[in-house]
Design a protein around this motif. Structure first.
Motif, PDB file in Angstrom:
ATOM      1  N   ARG A 260     -16.001 -15.607  -2.096  1.00 26.35           N
ATOM      2  CA  ARG A 260     -15.425 -14.335  -1.691  1.00 26.35           C
ATOM      3  C   ARG A 260     -13.994 -14.470  -1.173  1.00 26.35           C
ATOM      4  NH1 ARG A 260     -19.537 -10.416  -1.950  1.00 26.35           N
ATOM      5  NH2 ARG A 260     -20.952 -11.309  -3.510  1.00 26.35           N
ATOM      6  N   TYR A 264     -11.378 -11.990  -2.658  1.00 26.09           N
ATOM      7  CA  TYR A 264     -10.643 -11.032  -1.830  1.00 26.09           C
ATOM      8  C   TYR A 264      -9.144 -11.301  -1.851  1.00 26.09           C
ATOM      9  CZ  TYR A 264     -15.230  -9.657  -0.037  1.00 26.09           C
ATOM     10  OH  TYR A 264     -16.530  -9.205   0.077  1.00 26.09           O
ATOM     11  N   ARG A 265      -8.765 -12.561  -1.811  1.00 31.65           N
ATOM     12  CA  ARG A 265      -7.334 -12.858  -1.906  1.00 31.65           C
ATOM     13  C   ARG A 265      -6.803 -12.440  -3.274  1.00 31.65           C
ATOM     14  NH1 ARG A 265      -4.119 -18.594  -0.688  1.00 31.65           N
ATOM     15  NH2 ARG A 265      -2.054 -17.803  -1.270  1.00 31.65           N
ATOM     16  N   PRO A 295     -10.515  -5.058  -0.031  1.00 30.10           N
ATOM     17  CA  PRO A 295     -10.434  -6.112   0.980  1.00 30.10           C
ATOM     18  C   PRO A 295      -9.511  -5.764   2.146  1.00 30.10           C
ATOM     19  CG  PRO A 295     -10.332  -7.052  -1.220  1.00 30.10           C
ATOM     20  CD  PRO A 295     -10.234  -5.572  -1.382  1.00 30.10           C
ATOM     21  N   GLN A 368     -18.872 -10.378   5.742  1.00 26.18           N
ATOM     22  CA  GLN A 368     -17.880 -10.100   4.702  1.00 26.18           C
ATOM     23  C   GLN A 368     -16.531  -9.724   5.306  1.00 26.18           C
ATOM     24  OE1 GLN A 368     -18.775 -11.350   1.947  1.00 26.18           O
ATOM     25  NE2 GLN A 368     -19.362  -9.710   0.592  1.00 26.18           N
ATOM     26  N   ALA A 372     -13.044 -11.583   4.518  1.00 26.84           N
ATOM     27  CA  ALA A 372     -11.852 -10.861   4.073  1.00 26.84           C
ATOM     28  C   ALA A 372     -10.671 -11.135   5.008  1.00 26.84           C
ATOM     29  CB  ALA A 372     -12.145  -9.359   4.009  1.00 26.84           C
TER      30      ALA A 372
END
Length: 408
Positions: A260, A264-265, A295, A368, A372
């Motif tokens: 993730r 997200y990045r 994100p 999460q 993020a």
């Protein structure tokens, strides 16, 4: 608060449309093409240290009910240090006319491997399956029917977990994936909004893919980046819920976090890179930017939680900041509970015990947000960018199809 409220209402409306149309089963259009008129497929399978899953994947692909003379399988091995290559070669010896194995000299990530395979692809349609994929046997026949529409450039199928019941984490992630595909993706397709590609079980016309220059090798999320470029050029991407493939869900927090953080990045970088989409405003370009901003919204939510905790500790009395952040937290909680109830109520028969899983959905959301936040810091401080693959174990515990609940 206004931004988060807008974000919640906007995505809530898409989810509502997805839930409303969930029972209306979408199937591939009827096609009565002669065998010689069927499109050819080039299936690309990128691998790196995948000895635990690759044989199962290749056998599954070669078992697809489709003319073998119209099927080309290209395996790209990224200098695996385990037995991946020898396993692939063993399968190739059984199907010498169907499989081609390419070994990369320098490994820089999945998009580079895909581009290398593209130079060998000859099929009308290029398909990508990850090394842990288990496609359904009729997947290509359905895809061929969809591509009878000459306006269609790309198609995204639905992926499902093959190890859903391994532990609590896989159950919750599987529920998230179901919400993504059966609610958000379904809602976006119904509303003709932006349909992102998700990296596996995706199909693209080779001519269009070549014209686009293939995948962006500098992107951490080459799938959604390609989808954004296609939308920018007014290409049509469709989501097909009846085009299905299984895949492995991360079963540890470490594996999930690595996956993730990259996702997200990559989403954040793509959002910043393609801000120009809003120069030509239409519902697909606007929705693409809103989707990519996900994100960032998670980071805003995280900061709200941290701010609320600090104010609550150091100020004993009510303050505007405390009230504001409290509203943000309440909004998040209500949204997650609503989604959880929607997941439970959308399946028949309804089982009250499934509601017990909703607290785990909330805890998962908190995790999460921190992931993020870490991805955001890596973006801000320009830390080294690595295309990190998600580790696979080879565990497969398919859901019992008789179990209808999202959390059962």
């Amino acid at each position: 608060m206004s931004v988060l409220l807008f974000w919640t209402v906007y995505n809530g409306s898409i989810i509502y449309v997805g839930i409303k149309n969930k029972r209306k089963v979408k199937t591939a259009p009827d096609s009565s093409c002669a065998v010689e008129e069927l499109p050819t497929f080039s299936i690309i399978v990128p691998t790196k240290n995948e000895e635990s899953v690759i044989q199962r994947c290749l056998i599954g692909i070669l078992s697809i009910d489709y003319p073998k003379d119209k099927l080309q399988v290209i395996v790209v091995d990224g200098n695996s240090v385990d037995n991946t290559y020898s396993v692939c070669d063993k399968v190739r010896q059984q199907y010498p006319d169907s499989i081609r194995i390419i070994r990369e000299q320098i490994t820089t990530g999945k998009p580079a491997a895909l581009n290398l395979a593209l130079t060998y692809a000859t099929g009308d349609i290029v398909c990508v399956f990850d090394a842990d994929s288990l496609p359904e046997k009729n997947v290509l026949s359905k895809v061929a029917s969809y591509f009878n529409d000459k306006q269609l450039t790309a198609l995204q199928g639905m992926t499902t977990s093959i190890n859903e019941k391994s532990n609590i984490l896989t159950r919750v992630i599987s529920s998230e994936e179901k919400a993504w595909f059966q609610m958000l993706m379904s809602g976006r397709e119904k509303m003709r909004l932006f349909v992102p590609l998700t990296g596996s079980c995706q199909f693209i016309r080779r001519t269009a893919l070549t014209e686009m220059g293939g995948w962006d090798e500098n992107s951490l999320t080459e799938d959604v980046e390609l989808a954004v470029r296609l939308v920018e050029k007014n290409h049509h991407i469709k989501y097909a819920p009846d085009v299905c493939s299984g895949q492995e869900t991360p079963s540890t927090l470490r594996s999930l976090a690595k996956q993730r953080v990259r996702w997200y990045r990559g989403y954040m970088e793509t959002a910043l890179k393609y801000g120009r989409l809003l120069d030509s405003i239409n519902k697909r370009t606007v929705d693409a930017e809103i989707s990519l901003a996900g994100p960032f919204m998670m980071v805003v939510s995280l900061l709200s939680y941290i701010n609320w905790a600090l104010v609550a500790v150091f100020f004993s009395q009510s303050t505007p900041i405390l009230n504001f952040t409290g509203l943000v937290i309440a909004l998040t909680a209500v949204s997650l509970v609503t989604i959880g109830i929607g997941l439970t109520a959308s399946e028949k028969p309804i089982k009250l015990k499934n509601i017990l899983w909703i607290p785990f959905v909330y805890i998962y959301w908190l995790v999460q947000m921190f992931i993020a936040g870490w991805a955001f810091l890596k973006l801000v401080f320009r830390s080294k960018r690595d295309w990190t693959k998600t580790a696979k174990t080879g565990v497969a515990a398919p859901r019992d199809p008789s179990k209808k609940g999202f959390f059962s």
